[in-house]
Design an enzyme around this catalytic site. Structure first.
Site, PDB file in Angstrom:
ATOM      1  N   LYS A  85       0.838  -1.199   0.000  1.00 12.45           N
ATOM      2  CA  LYS A  85       0.000   0.000   0.000  1.00 12.45           C
ATOM      3  C   LYS A  85       0.877   1.254   0.000  1.00 12.45           C
ATOM      4  O   LYS A  85       2.073   1.196   0.314  1.00 12.45           O
ATOM      5  CB  LYS A  85      -0.901   0.013   1.236  1.00 12.45           C
ATOM      6  N   ARG A 115     -10.917   1.575  14.943  1.00 11.92           N
ATOM      7  CA  ARG A 115     -10.722   2.337  13.714  1.00 11.92           C
ATOM      8  C   ARG A 115     -11.736   1.886  12.674  1.00 11.92           C
ATOM      9  O   ARG A 115     -12.818   2.431  12.585  1.00 11.92           O
ATOM     10  CB  ARG A 115      -9.261   2.169  13.242  1.00 11.92           C
ATOM     11  N   TYR A 132      17.723  30.416   8.550  1.00 13.67           N
ATOM     12  CA  TYR A 132      16.618  31.239   9.053  1.00 13.67           C
ATOM     13  C   TYR A 132      16.543  31.257  10.568  1.00 13.67           C
ATOM     14  O   TYR A 132      16.714  30.222  11.231  1.00 13.67           O
ATOM     15  CB  TYR A 132      15.286  30.711   8.501  1.00 13.67           C
ATOM     16  N   MET A 175      13.531  25.100   2.484  1.00 16.09           N
ATOM     17  CA  MET A 175      12.651  24.450   1.518  1.00 16.09           C
ATOM     18  C   MET A 175      13.394  23.455   0.635  1.00 16.09           C
ATOM     19  O   MET A 175      12.923  22.340   0.387  1.00 16.09           O
ATOM     20  CB  MET A 175      11.957  25.497   0.639  1.00 16.09           C
TER      21      MET A 175
END
Length: 374
Positions: free
Chosen positions: A36, A135, A267, A315
């Protein structure tokens, strides 16, 4: 001309996955290959073919859509969908592409019954039961109602039954696991007495490796397939010996810079140099699935040595300390996972720094371009 948008390269060792499947098969029997979520980021189709070469005959995907992708790739083995159908289109596709859906809601059964008349033959399903995860799945209180519904709708044929363990990897919760085992055993007995003798699956990777009584007639091999030991740091840890990590992730060094004592970097100035240092600017950041939580915490492997991350992960960049690592140059490789020598980074190392589990690290990093080592 191909345009590359990512700087990370994810290498998948299919031989490692085959090795791990063999280990699970030695412990269990009739082991499903759980692939999966794009095989936990390792590649749905490629991993299925590697497992099929080792004798796997059942593949567990997440969604019906993943099952269709696998079937269209040429897979003629049994495919089960762990999430099952979420709408009528999913029901139609499950029947059309011979995907056995997990069913744990009466609404799903009604949707399947609605398309049964348009389908030649019976629609095979796996009954999903809730035994302790709180669940998905039918509860034991719904068992009589479920059996009654199945008797009235013979076009829907249960061939499998499954439930999911919540604590099979934790010795402190063996009693809780025993409760799930007892509830699932009761469910199977009730189904059998009602004429439904189904293939039963309860054990996950940890269940396969350590809990023989949970094996029933089938087991689901998941995280262990990809080389992460689900029993690490427990008294059972040695039972995962021999599992080999299959994913290695590398990127390139964009620059090498000198950082003076007292100079801040990245940063927010969250790191200030305590001495004169040499740093490498590494092309990896949260846009690549490399978490900002690794700021001032994680490490990468360069030239066989560990290089700590300094300051915030950006990023598409992060900064690492290479002061004591020789011959670090522009364009050189930095390994976020794997690598060579004493600096090799294991999946558990990375997940620990990240503050998560290996599953998440694999899934996120696996979204980058992959190459496969056969």
């Amino acid at each position: 001309m191909t345009i590359e948008y990512n700087t990370l390269e994810v290498e998948i060792d299919l031989q490692a996955i085959r090795n791990n499947y063999r280990i699970l098969c030695e412990k269990g029997s009739n082991v499903y290959g759980v692939i999966k979520a794009d095989a936990y980021g390792h590649g749905l189709v490629e991993v299925s073919r590697a497992l099929e070469a080792e004798g796997a005959t059942t593949f567990a995907v997440g969604t019906i859509g993943e099952g269709i992708t696998l079937r269209k790739s040429g897979c003629d083995k049994r495919i089960i969908s762990l999430l099952g159908p979420l709408n009528e289109t999913d029901c139609t596709n499950a029947a059309m592409f011979e995907i056995i859906p997990f069913i744990g809601e009466f609404e799903q059964l009604e949707m399947l019954a609605g398309i049964a008349g348009k389908h030649d033959g019976k629609i095979k399903i796996c009954l999903k039961f809730e035994t302790g995860m709180s669940r998905l799945g039918f509860s034991t209180d719904e068992l009589d109602k479920l059996i009654g519904w199945l008797k009235e709708n013979p076009a829907i044929e249960p061939v499998l039954a499954s439930s999911h363990l919540a604590t099979s990897d934790d010795p402190a919760y063996e009693n809780y696991m025993d409760g799930q085992f007892a509830r699932f055993s009761h469910i199977l007995k009730t189904l059998s007495e009602s004429g439904y003798d189904v293939e039963a699956s309860l054990a996950n990777s940890a269940g396969i490796l350590v809990h023989d009584k949970l094996h029933f007639t089938a087991q689901r091999g998941g995280i262990a397939l990809y080389g992460a030991n689900p029993l690490k740091d427990t008294k059972w840890s040695s039972l995962g010996d021999g599992l080999k990590p299959a994913m290695q992730v590398s990127t390139r060094i964009a620059a090498v810079r000198e950082l003076k004592k007292g100079q801040a970097i990245s940063y927010g100035c969250t790191y200030v140099a305590e001495r004169d240092m040499t740093v490498a600017i590494v092309c990896a950041g949260y846009a690549d699935g490399y978490s900002r939580h690794l700021s001032n915490t994680g490490e990468v492997c360069i030239n066989g040595r560990r290089a700590p991350i300094l300051g915030r992960v950006c990023m598409q960049l992060c900064i690492v300390d290479v002061t004591d690592i020789p011959d670090v140059r522009f364009g050189g490789k930095a390994y976020l996972l794997g690598g060579e020598g004493e600096g090799t980074i294991s999946p558990d190392d990375l997940a620990g720094w990240w503050g998560t589990i290996t599953y998440e690290a694999f899934c996120l990093l696996g979204m980058n371009p992959r190459v496969f080592k056969k």
